[in-house]
Structure formats: structure tokens, C-alpha cells
Design a protein around this motif. Structure first.
Motif, PDB file in Angstrom:
ATOM      1  N   THR A 141       0.834  -1.202   0.000  1.00 51.68           N
ATOM      2  CA  THR A 141       0.000   0.000   0.000  1.00 51.68           C
ATOM      3  C   THR A 141       0.866   1.248   0.000  1.00 51.68           C
ATOM      4  OG1 THR A 141      -1.626  -1.193   1.340  1.00 51.68           O
ATOM      5  CG2 THR A 141      -1.875   1.201   1.178  1.00 51.68           C
ATOM      6  N   ALA A 196      -0.339   5.109   0.253  1.00 56.70           N
ATOM      7  CA  ALA A 196      -1.542   5.932   0.361  1.00 56.70           C
ATOM      8  C   ALA A 196      -1.227   7.214   1.103  1.00 56.70           C
ATOM      9  CB  ALA A 196      -2.641   5.165   1.099  1.00 56.70           C
ATOM     10  N   ASN A 212      -7.608   6.220   7.473  1.00 60.53           N
ATOM     11  CA  ASN A 212      -6.875   5.028   7.061  1.00 60.53           C
ATOM     12  C   ASN A 212      -6.866   4.048   8.219  1.00 60.53           C
ATOM     13  OD1 ASN A 212      -6.361   6.132   4.590  1.00 60.53           O
ATOM     14  ND2 ASN A 212      -4.163   6.334   4.863  1.00 60.53           N
TER      15      ASN A 212
END
Length: 328
Positions: A106, A108, A116
Motif C-alpha cells: 500500500t 496511500a 486510514n
């Protein structure tokens, strides 16, 4: 975020104790924060309200770091790759932007009003770095303990942007659970509530909540009255189960921002040390050994320009039980 203390406390956290006071008028316990530096001499300092000696859990919420607003034009936030077991991390920003990388692959960004949630069951690692565009960093990092039957679950990452709901003089964003007619689709392994509540100057709001939940209200800005008790910035007000409505009043002439956390009392004992949650001292020893050895349990964070965090030394004693004390 990592617990970067050089000598992290070793805790066994138990379920809350029911002392039979639920039928009485709820009393708010006021929890004050302690300051903890994350890293070296120019580290980001956080205000930690959970865990502490007077309370280790609110529902399954077991860790709360509150930071900023601070100038991020110098070092900002820079937390190297570090491990987690037996928990979920919840990242929520008020201002700034943080780049997240983990061993799922990931990559992000965390932005204000966007949640998150990362699941580190059997093992995961991640890094968190404020972006060059960030001038002020301000937010919270929260951890949720996983129940025994899910604590070795697979790694996962979820992103959610909650809608804003207007109730009386309050703007509410529900990132976990259900409140004020708004529900989050994000998966958790125990019932939870997580919501940002911003009150207009001198505004008041009464919210219907689950009476099977205990609740904590963390104040970011303003002086806020919860169930008759005034909470000041960086304080967390705790309410036990048995309350089906919460009234929150902004006593300030400016907007007040709070976070409401809740969940049913966590009925398992958990051992917390550094970034690991287990059920025994041996669980912690094994997790630390696996991280230091660089095993596949935690994987590798790709793209971080630096070294990962080494684990601190273990305490020179076996972890002994410690849980929430009975309310007086």
C-alpha cells in the motif's frame, strides 16, 4: 504510528470492572495526557492519553496519541518502518498530509477528514512521513486491540472518507460505527464507535448512543462540557456503560473539536509492549525476535528512504497483569 519510547511499558490489560454504579448519574473520569517524543532530539512530541495507569482500554481502543498543531516545514513527521501485531491502527488528521507505506504494498496518503485503517494481525510493518507540502501537522493515531479469535488475521488496509452530518450546532464525521444516523462501512472485529465532532461556539448537542458501550471524549480544541464535567484541550473524558445519551456543550467562543470513541468493554486480557499486542510475555518475545531477525512475518516496506526502527530492549522481568481499576 510507532510507540517510539526507549523503554516502553509492559502491560497486561484486562476487562473493565462493573461496580454496579451504572444506574446512578454517570460520572466522567478525566484522563490527562503525558508527552512522549517520537524519535530523536527534533522528534514530533505526542500527547498520550491511552494507555495510562488509571485506564488502559475504552472498549477495544487501547492507544491514543494526539499531536500538533506543529510546524512541519522542518522535520515534520518521519516514522521509519516499524512492526505491529494483534491490532488495527486508525489514522485521522486535522491538518497536513501523511504518506503511508506498508508491507501489503500500500502507498496511500492520509488527509484531513479521511480515515486510514490498517490491520496488523499476525504481523505487518509500515512507515509514516509527512509530505513536503505539509506546513502544519495535526491529528491523532489510535490503536484497536483485536480479539483472540482474530488476532492472527491477515494484513489489511482500508480507506474511508465519511460524509459530514449536521446535528444542531455540531458537524459530525463518523469514521467507525454508527452515530447520528451515519454509519461507516469499515470492517472492525469488535463493535466500535469513532467520530469527529466539531461544535459551533457555545453550541450544545445531545446524541443517542449505545448504552452497552463505554465512551471516551478526547478534546482537541476548546473547553467542552461532557455530562456536566468540563474537559480542556488534550484531556479525555471517560464514561462507563449504561448511558444512552451524551450531551456535549462547547463552553468556548470559538469552534471546539473533539473525538468520540466507544465500544463494549473488552473482555480479554491483552499484553501490550512497544508496537505489539499479544496474550503472554512469550508472544511479545517471539514478535520482537521475528522483527529483529527480519523474518517474513512482517515483510518489507518498499520505498522508504532510510532504515527501519530497531526494537527496544525487553524489560528485565516477565510482564505482570495490569488492567482497568474498579471505579470508586
Amino acid at each position: 504510528m510507532s510507540n517510539a519510547e526507549a523503554e516502553p511499558a509492559a502491560l497486561t490489560c484486562g476487562a473493565a470492572v462493573d461496580d454496579g454504579r451504572s444506574a446512578e448519574k454517570p460520572r466522567v473520569d478525566v484522563l490527562t495526557a503525558r508527552e512522549v517524543p517520537l524519535g530523536g532530539p527534533r522528534a514530533l512530541t505526542v500527547r498520550r492519553t491511552l494507555p495510562q495507569r488509571s485506564r488502559t482500554l475504552i472498549g477495544a481502543w487501547c492507544f491514543a496519541d494526539h499531536y500538533g498543531p506543529v510546524d512541519a516545514t522542518g522535520t515534520g513527521m518521519n516514522v521509519p518502518p516499524h512492526p505491529h501485531t494483534g491490532l488495527q491502527t486508525v489514522s485521522w488528521l486535522f491538518s497536513g498530509e501523511v504518506e503511508h507505506r506498508d508491507t501489503l504494498g500500500t502507498h496511500a496518503l492520509i488527509r484531513p477528514g479521511e480515515m486510514n485503517l490498517m490491520t496488523g494481525g499476525h504481523g505487518i510493518a509500515h512507515s509514516e512521513v509527512s509530505t513536503p507540502a505539509t506546513t502544519v501537522i495535526h491529528g491523532v493515531q489510535l490503536w484497536v486491540a483485536l480479539p483472540e479469535r482474530h488476532r492472527n488475521t491477515a494484513r489489511d488496509f482500508q480507506h474511508h472518507v465519511p460524509d459530514s452530518v449536521r446535528v444542531d450546532g455540531a458537524e459530525i464525521k463518523v469514521f467507525l460505527g454508527t452515530l447520528a444516523g451515519s454509519a461507516s462501512p469499515v470492517r472492525t472485529f469488535t463493535p466500535l464507535l469513532g467520530a469527529e465532532i466539531v461544535l459551533d461556539p457555545r453550541a450544545s448537542v445531545t446524541l443517542t448512543v449505545d448504552s452497552a458501550f463505554e465512551h471516551g471524549l478526547l478534546v482537541d480544541s476548546g473547553d467542552v462540557r461532557l455530562a456536566g464535567t468540563v474537559l480542556r484541550p488534550a484531556e479525555l473524558g471517560y464514561l462507563p456503560c449504561g448511558t444512552d445519551t451524551l450531551t456535549v456543550v462547547n463552553e468556548s467562543d470559538a469552534p471546539a473539536r473533539t473525538l468520540l470513541l466507544g465500544g463494549p468493554p473488552f473482555e480479554e486480557e491483552i499484553v501490550m509492549w512497544w508496537n505489539f499486542i499479544g496474550r503472554s510475555h512469550e508472544d511479545i518475545v517471539r514478535a520482537r525476535k521475528d522483527w529483529e531477525a527480519g523474518t517474513d512475518r512482517f515483510g518489507t516496506v518498499e520505498g522508504y528512504p532510510g532504515h527501519r526502527l530497531p526494537a527496544p530492549a525487553l524489560p528485565n522481568a516477565v510482564i505482570t497483569p495490569r488492567g482497568n481499576p474498579p471505579r470508586r
